[in-house]
Design an enzyme around this catalytic site. Structure first.
Site, PDB file in Angstrom:
ATOM      1  N   CYS A 115       0.817  -1.226   0.000  1.00 55.49           N
ATOM      2  CA  CYS A 115       0.000   0.000   0.000  1.00 55.49           C
ATOM      3  C   CYS A 115       0.849   1.274   0.000  1.00 55.49           C
ATOM      4  O   CYS A 115       0.374   2.338  -0.383  1.00 55.49           O
ATOM      5  CB  CYS A 115      -0.959   0.014   1.185  1.00 55.49           C
ATOM      6  SG  CYS A 115      -2.146  -1.328   1.146  1.00 55.49           S
ATOM      7  N   HIS A 252      -3.251   7.706   1.958  1.00 54.97           N
ATOM      8  CA  HIS A 252      -3.596   6.372   1.455  1.00 54.97           C
ATOM      9  C   HIS A 252      -5.038   6.095   1.869  1.00 54.97           C
ATOM     10  O   HIS A 252      -5.410   6.265   3.031  1.00 54.97           O
ATOM     11  CB  HIS A 252      -2.649   5.335   2.061  1.00 54.97           C
ATOM     12  CG  HIS A 252      -3.087   3.926   1.825  1.00 54.97           C
ATOM     13  ND1 HIS A 252      -3.513   3.476   0.584  1.00 54.97           N
ATOM     14  CD2 HIS A 252      -3.157   2.857   2.653  1.00 54.97           C
ATOM     15  CE1 HIS A 252      -3.823   2.197   0.678  1.00 54.97           C
ATOM     16  NE2 HIS A 252      -3.631   1.793   1.924  1.00 54.97           N
ATOM     17  N   ASN A 282      -9.924   0.243  -0.605  1.00 57.49           N
ATOM     18  CA  ASN A 282      -8.464   0.293  -0.544  1.00 57.49           C
ATOM     19  C   ASN A 282      -7.887  -0.341  -1.815  1.00 57.49           C
ATOM     20  O   ASN A 282      -8.002  -1.544  -2.013  1.00 57.49           O
ATOM     21  CB  ASN A 282      -7.993  -0.463   0.712  1.00 57.49           C
ATOM     22  CG  ASN A 282      -6.486  -0.396   0.905  1.00 57.49           C
ATOM     23  OD1 ASN A 282      -5.751  -0.035  -0.010  1.00 57.49           O
ATOM     24  ND2 ASN A 282      -6.040  -0.748   2.089  1.00 57.49           N
TER      25      ASN A 282
HETATM   26  N1  ACO Z   1     -18.954  -7.729   8.497  1.00 56.84           N
HETATM   27  C1  ACO Z   1     -19.530  -7.917   9.700  1.00 56.84           C
HETATM   28  N2  ACO Z   1     -18.811  -8.192  10.801  1.00 56.84           N
HETATM   29  C2  ACO Z   1     -17.484  -8.268  10.684  1.00 56.84           C
HETATM   30  C3  ACO Z   1     -16.820  -8.078   9.447  1.00 56.84           C
HETATM   31  C4  ACO Z   1     -17.626  -7.800   8.313  1.00 56.84           C
HETATM   32  N3  ACO Z   1     -17.121  -7.610   7.097  1.00 56.84           N
HETATM   33  N4  ACO Z   1     -15.494  -8.210   9.637  1.00 56.84           N
HETATM   34  C5  ACO Z   1     -15.303  -8.462  10.937  1.00 56.84           C
HETATM   35  N5  ACO Z   1     -16.502  -8.505  11.559  1.00 56.84           N
HETATM   36  C6  ACO Z   1     -16.748  -8.744  12.978  1.00 56.84           C
HETATM   37  C7  ACO Z   1     -15.612  -9.429  13.670  1.00 56.84           C
HETATM   38  O1  ACO Z   1     -15.675 -10.833  13.476  1.00 56.84           O
HETATM   39  C8  ACO Z   1     -15.840  -9.040  15.108  1.00 56.84           C
HETATM   40  O2  ACO Z   1     -16.841  -9.866  15.644  1.00 56.84           O
HETATM   41  P1  ACO Z   1     -16.769 -10.368  17.180  1.00 56.84           P
HETATM   42  O3  ACO Z   1     -16.798  -9.100  17.997  1.00 56.84           O
HETATM   43  O4  ACO Z   1     -17.964 -11.214  17.304  1.00 56.84           O
HETATM   44  O5  ACO Z   1     -15.449 -11.100  17.286  1.00 56.84           O
HETATM   45  C9  ACO Z   1     -16.409  -7.635  14.996  1.00 56.84           C
HETATM   46  O6  ACO Z   1     -16.876  -7.490  13.651  1.00 56.84           O
HETATM   47  C10 ACO Z   1     -15.402  -6.538  15.306  1.00 56.84           C
HETATM   48  O7  ACO Z   1     -14.204  -6.844  14.612  1.00 56.84           O
HETATM   49  P2  ACO Z   1     -12.916  -5.938  14.706  1.00 56.84           P
HETATM   50  O8  ACO Z   1     -11.833  -6.547  13.873  1.00 56.84           O
HETATM   51  O9  ACO Z   1     -12.615  -5.604  16.110  1.00 56.84           O
HETATM   52  O10 ACO Z   1     -13.477  -4.616  14.001  1.00 56.84           O
HETATM   53  P3  ACO Z   1     -12.770  -3.238  13.807  1.00 56.84           P
HETATM   54  O11 ACO Z   1     -13.579  -2.170  14.387  1.00 56.84           O
HETATM   55  O12 ACO Z   1     -11.305  -3.284  14.187  1.00 56.84           O
HETATM   56  O13 ACO Z   1     -12.841  -3.054  12.232  1.00 56.84           O
HETATM   57  C11 ACO Z   1     -11.400  -3.283  10.322  1.00 56.84           C
HETATM   58  C12 ACO Z   1     -12.212  -3.998  11.398  1.00 56.84           C
HETATM   59  C13 ACO Z   1     -12.363  -2.499   9.455  1.00 56.84           C
HETATM   60  C14 ACO Z   1     -10.654  -4.312   9.488  1.00 56.84           C
HETATM   61  C15 ACO Z   1     -10.405  -2.315  10.999  1.00 56.84           C
HETATM   62  O14 ACO Z   1      -9.684  -2.967  12.010  1.00 56.84           O
HETATM   63  C16 ACO Z   1      -9.434  -1.734  10.009  1.00 56.84           C
HETATM   64  O15 ACO Z   1      -9.800  -0.985   9.142  1.00 56.84           O
HETATM   65  N6  ACO Z   1      -8.148  -2.024  10.153  1.00 56.84           N
HETATM   66  C17 ACO Z   1      -7.157  -1.528   9.243  1.00 56.84           C
HETATM   67  C18 ACO Z   1      -7.034  -2.479   8.143  1.00 56.84           C
HETATM   68  C19 ACO Z   1      -6.576  -1.849   6.884  1.00 56.84           C
HETATM   69  O16 ACO Z   1      -6.909  -0.756   6.519  1.00 56.84           O
HETATM   70  N7  ACO Z   1      -5.775  -2.605   6.163  1.00 56.84           N
HETATM   71  C20 ACO Z   1      -5.373  -2.202   4.871  1.00 56.84           C
HETATM   72  C21 ACO Z   1      -3.963  -2.442   4.619  1.00 56.84           C
HETATM   73  S1  ACO Z   1      -2.929  -1.515   5.653  1.00 56.84           S
HETATM   74  C22 ACO Z   1      -3.310   0.016   5.367  1.00 56.84           C
HETATM   75  O17 ACO Z   1      -3.727   0.258   4.306  1.00 56.84           O
HETATM   76  C23 ACO Z   1      -3.112   1.036   6.395  1.00 56.84           C
END
Ligand code: ACO
Length: 325
Positions: A115, A252, A282
């Site tokens: 990324c 980004h 993304n």
């Molecule tokens: N739909 C519904 N529920 C979901 C989904 C989905 N697509 N994905 C995860 N969940 C659930 C999980 O299983 C979890 O359930 P649980 O509480 O029963 O265990 C719940 O939602 C919460 O999950 P978290 O992972 O804690 O959710 P969070 O608020 O952290 O959001 C996310 C997840 C969106 C991935 C966030 O952590 C994020 O954006 N992280 C950065 C990732 C990123 O941007 N990566 C790209 C590459 S690196 C970069 O570009 C910077």
């Protein structure tokens, strides 16, 4: 003292035609439009058609950037293409782009920083231009991330999309001050110890396969805001400017919450943040030039304005750049 600067003379973007909405994903996965919007700000993403490759996306974006710069492809001395999803393991996708643009001189190669790829490619091109070895360079970020997504994994499948963006950088003379137009600084970082938080579980050497993306989303989020805000602060400090001097923050496009939290941490007002994540998700290395192109084409980014760019990705890798447009 006179210095050589790499000025941005043209920007281009390309998104594949096929739109995949959150509602479409909710038909196949245990997810919802509401969850995806709330946690990420994403509404839809684009998916490359069968037979449409990273090079096709890159070429479309490059042609637009060349048109905007008013340059013929023959004027390009170097192509630096950032991608984690090349057409083939080798040769570099940049060489395919070079051939299809009709260029038969100079150098073309890929940069792999996931990324952060566009910021890395920009830094490479800027340094070649400053060293006097290159006059006109195409810097491209292009990805078909849909090809390395595990479409059964709701924690990652909802986050990514395909696309490409490109800029033409051209050598120009400056005074060596922050008032110069062009790339004023680039800062790059990596920390390979964080491999397991974001990686692809395959590759030619390890598995003879391409592999699929794996991610610890919550951990990535935590590191992203810290690393990105430090990289932005370093960019501002090295140029003697403050958050109030920044006209546009071009981050980004990973997740709206990361964009907002980072802008808040460095003191950039939300109205100064360019966000396109809602419409293409993304797109990895393509996301910064896609956001740039959107804001240049709708007239927000204007000549002489000060921009800060940043990105973070697998590795981890991250970086920032300050540009006077
Ligand atoms: N739909 C519904 N529920 C979901 C989904 C989905 N697509 N994905 C995860 N969940 C659930 C999980 O299983 C979890 O359930 P649980 O509480 O029963 O265990 C719940 O939602 C919460 O999950 P978290 O992972 O804690 O959710 P969070 O608020 O952290 O959001 C996310 C997840 C969106 C991935 C966030 O952590 C994020 O954006 N992280 C950065 C990732 C990123 O941007 N990566 C790209 C590459 S690196 C970069 O570009 C910077």
């Amino acid at each position: 003292m006179g210095v050589t600067r790499a000025q941005v003379t043209g920007v281009g973007a390309y998104l594949p035609k096929q739109v995949l909405t959150n509602a479409d994903l909710a038909k196949k996965l245990d997810t919802s439009d509401e969850w995806i919007r709330e946690r990420t700000g994403i509404r839809e993403r684009r998916i490359a058609a069968e037979g449409e490759f990273t090079s096709d996306l890159a070429i479309a974006a490059s042609q637009e950037a060349l048109r905007a710069a008013g340059l013929n492809a023959s004027a390009i001395d170097m192509i630096v293409l950032a991608t984690a999803t090349p057409d083939e393991t080798f040769p570099a996708t940049a060489t395919t782009v070079q051939a299809r643009l009709g260029i038969s001189r100079g150098a073309a190669f890929d940069v792999q920083a996931v990324c952060s790829g566009f910021i890395y490619a920009l830094a490479v091109a800027d340094n070649f231009i400053k060293a006097g070895q290159v006059k006109n360079c195409l810097v491209i970020g292009a990805e078909t991330f849909s090809r390395i997504i595990d479409w059964d994994d709701r924690t990652t499948a909802v986050l990514f999309g395909d696309g490409a963006g490109a800029v033409v950088l051209s050598a120009a003379q400056g005074d060596g001050t922050v008032k110069d137009r062009g790339v004023l600084s680039t800062h790059l970082f990596s920390d390979g110890r964080l491999h397991d938080l974001l990686y692809v579980d395959g590759g030619p050497s390890k598995t003879r396969t391409t592999g699929l993306l794996r991610m610890e989303g919550r951990e990535v989020f935590r590191h992203a805001v810290t690393n990105l805000s430090e990289a932005i602060e370093l960019a501002m400090r090295s140029n003697g400017v403050e958050a109030a001097d920044i006209d546009w923050f071009v981050p980004h496009q990973a997740n709206q919450r990361i964009l907002d939290a980072t802008a808040r941490k460095v003191g950039v007002h939300p109205s100064r943040v360019i966000s396109t994540v809602a419409i293409h998700a993304n797109t990895s290395a393509a996301s910064v030039p896609l956001a740039l192109a959107a804001a240049v084409n709708d007239g927000r980014i204007k000549r002489d304005q000060l921009l800060v760019l940043e990105a973070m990705g697998g590795g981890f890798t991250w970086g920032s750049s300050l540009i006077r447009w």
